[in-house]
Design an enzyme around this catalytic site. Structure first.
Site, PDB file in Angstrom:
ATOM      1  N   ILE A   1       0.897  -1.538   0.180  1.00 30.26           N
ATOM      2  CA  ILE A   1       0.374  -0.087   0.364  1.00 30.26           C
ATOM      3  C   ILE A   1       0.841   1.851   0.199  1.00 30.26           C
ATOM      4  O   ILE A   1       0.768   2.832  -1.104  1.00 30.26           O
ATOM      5  CB  ILE A   1      -0.889  -0.230   0.947  1.00 30.26           C
ATOM      6  CG1 ILE A   1      -1.633  -0.966   0.735  1.00 30.26           C
ATOM      7  CG2 ILE A   1      -1.677   1.721   1.478  1.00 30.26           C
ATOM      8  CD1 ILE A   1      -2.856  -1.499   0.149  1.00 30.26           C
TER       9      ILE A   1
ATOM     10  N   GLY B   1      -6.722  -2.306   8.573  1.00 31.43           N
ATOM     11  CA  GLY B   1      -6.189  -3.555   9.559  1.00 31.43           C
ATOM     12  C   GLY B   1      -6.243  -2.787  11.304  1.00 31.43           C
ATOM     13  O   GLY B   1      -6.640  -4.038  11.760  1.00 31.43           O
TER      14      GLY B   1
ATOM     15  N   SER C   1     -10.951  -0.728   5.231  1.00 29.12           N
ATOM     16  CA  SER C   1     -10.280  -2.144   4.532  1.00 29.12           C
ATOM     17  C   SER C   1     -10.737  -2.026   3.192  1.00 29.12           C
ATOM     18  O   SER C   1     -12.158  -1.829   2.478  1.00 29.12           O
ATOM     19  CB  SER C   1     -10.543  -4.015   4.906  1.00 29.12           C
ATOM     20  OG  SER C   1     -11.739  -3.975   4.885  1.00 29.12           O
ATOM     21  N   CYS C   2      -9.829  -2.928   1.805  1.00 27.09           N
ATOM     22  CA  CYS C   2      -9.953  -3.147   0.830  1.00 27.09           C
ATOM     23  C   CYS C   2     -11.437  -3.718  -0.068  1.00 27.09           C
ATOM     24  O   CYS C   2     -12.934  -2.636  -0.541  1.00 27.09           O
ATOM     25  CB  CYS C   2      -9.566  -3.926  -0.096  1.00 27.09           C
ATOM     26  SG  CYS C   2      -9.233  -5.221   0.766  1.00 27.09           S
ATOM     27  N   ASN C   3     -11.885  -4.256   0.977  1.00 29.83           N
ATOM     28  CA  ASN C   3     -13.414  -4.988   0.689  1.00 29.83           C
ATOM     29  C   ASN C   3     -14.388  -4.086   1.355  1.00 29.83           C
ATOM     30  O   ASN C   3     -15.668  -4.068   0.626  1.00 29.83           O
ATOM     31  CB  ASN C   3     -13.117  -6.397   1.518  1.00 29.83           C
ATOM     32  CG  ASN C   3     -12.674  -7.576   0.950  1.00 29.83           C
ATOM     33  OD1 ASN C   3     -13.050  -7.880  -0.426  1.00 29.83           O
ATOM     34  ND2 ASN C   3     -11.962  -8.124   1.877  1.00 29.83           N
TER      35      ASN C   3
ATOM     36  N   GLY D   1     -18.692  -6.704   6.960  1.00 35.13           N
ATOM     37  CA  GLY D   1     -20.442  -6.180   7.541  1.00 35.13           C
ATOM     38  C   GLY D   1     -20.016  -4.554   8.546  1.00 35.13           C
ATOM     39  O   GLY D   1     -20.772  -3.804   8.524  1.00 35.13           O
TER      40      GLY D   1
ATOM     41  N   HIS E   1     -10.322  -9.644  -4.202  1.00 35.35           N
ATOM     42  CA  HIS E   1     -11.515 -10.497  -4.080  1.00 35.35           C
ATOM     43  C   HIS E   1     -12.336 -10.557  -5.354  1.00 35.35           C
ATOM     44  O   HIS E   1     -12.839  -9.548  -5.928  1.00 35.35           O
ATOM     45  CB  HIS E   1     -11.621  -9.518  -2.711  1.00 35.35           C
ATOM     46  CG  HIS E   1     -10.890  -9.810  -1.832  1.00 35.35           C
ATOM     47  ND1 HIS E   1      -9.443 -10.530  -1.167  1.00 35.35           N
ATOM     48  CD2 HIS E   1     -10.142  -8.674  -1.208  1.00 35.35           C
ATOM     49  CE1 HIS E   1      -8.760 -10.183  -0.132  1.00 35.35           C
ATOM     50  NE2 HIS E   1      -8.872  -9.140  -0.531  1.00 35.35           N
TER      51      HIS E   1
END
Length: 337
Positions: A12, A110, A139-141, A195, A220
């Site tokens: 990153i 994180g 985060s990415c997701n 979530g 992902h």
């Protein structure tokens, strides 16, 4: 012009440093790390100022022929804001230094929300980050979840959302060190952490996720089932997604049938490292049945948070108070069209 430091020049960090270097209103004051191998050698090649995080690291850098400008404390004296891209165990040790120096800081997904008290996603809550001392770029997701669900929410279509995440096992450059092969590993807890993490940005979201780690490293993939507030056409849903400049609608029937073909497309587009800053959402796979919506997309975990980080810098430093204007500047600099 604000002076920005990048702490941690890894997957990153190197991308954040390059993105900062592209901005007209930001100056990359330096990068700081403990490594002196090929990764930092590339930062030297780019003529970035190098700072050593520890005395031992400085000795190793000097032995490797790297010109060191100073240590972490020296760098903190010169900057308006720090982007910490180190692993969470390291960033936890760094944060007290930033606070003691009175330097604004950004941490990554994180880290826990409580580290900063604010979690950031540009299209959702830019204004709430204005002039804060710190934020966490989720985060990415979680970023992908917020982009897509926020677009539906803006169109007053979103009731609740349930998603299944197929998570890549490790970063590509570390696949020789770990990861999984010939198996899939479900996360034990439902909901998985993404979530609840999305709700740290937007508490009004009704979202539940589950996740499975799969034996690949490219990206992902998400599958979503969304309950709409009302019956809607596919065109209405697509129009909602089109309000986000960071969702790229792609076509399965144009040969984009997998994460590797999507990655190849972005390489062909000339993106650095083939980076995909957008959520790549299959337009022709998307289905609407009454008030239920089904769709799938791909997330590049090395790249999706980079534009978010640049916007977070502008918000915290207050150099751009309009989120839409910051997003437009960042998009232009990174080639997001």
């Amino acid at each position: 012009m604000k002076n920005i430091a990048v702490i941690g020049y890894g997957v990153i960090g190197k991308r954040v440093a390059d993105a900062i270097n592209l901005q007209e209103d930001l100056n990359l004051a330096g990068v700081c790390d403990v490594i002196s191998d090929w990764r930092l050698q590339n930062a030297v090649r780019k003529e970035y100022d190098i700072y050593a995080a520890t005395a031992e690291a400085e000795d190793e850098m000097n032995a490797s022929g790297i010109s060191v400008k100073g240590n972490l404390q020296d760098l903190l004296e010169k900057v308006d804001l720090v982007v910490d891209c180190t692993p969470k165990a390291i960033s936890a040790l760094n944060v007290p230094h930033y606070k003691k120096k009175g330097v604004k800081f950004i941490v990554q997904g994180g880290d826990k929300h409580e580290t900063t008290g604010h979690s950031f996603s540009a299209e959702n809550n830019y204004e709430s980050a204005l002039n804060l001392d710190a934020t966490r770029v989720v985060s990415c997701n979680t970023t992908s979840i917020l982009r897509t669900l926020t677009a539906l929410k803006r169109a007053d279509l979103l009731d609740y959302a349930r998603g299944t995440l197929l998570r890549r096992a490790t970063d590509p450059w570390e696949s020789h060190l770990g990861g999984i092969m010939n198996t899939m590993v479900p996360e034990r807890d439902i909901p998985s952490h993404q979530g609840p993490d999305a709700k740290s940005v937007d508490p009004d979201l009704d979202v539940i996720t589950s996740a499975v780690k799969v034996p690949e490293t490219l990206s992902h993939m998400h599958y979503w089932n969304v309950k709409l507030k009302k019956q809607a056409s596919k065109e209405e849903v697509l129009d909602a997604f089109k309000t986000s400049s960071r969702i790229k609608l792609i076509q399965y029937d144009q040969g984009l049938v997998s994460n590797n073909t999507i990655k190849e497309m972005f390489l062909d587009m000339g993106r650095p490292w083939g980076d995909m800053y957008e959520v790549a959402l299959w337009e022709d796979m998307l289905k609407v049945q009454g008030d239920e919506l089904f769709y799938a997309y791909v997330v590049d975990n090395q790249a999706i948070v980079i534009p978010e980080t640049i916007d977070a810098i502008r918000a915290l430093t207050g150099i751009e108070t309009d989120g839409a204007k910051s997003i437009a500047k960042t998009n232009e600099s990174l080639g997001i069209h």
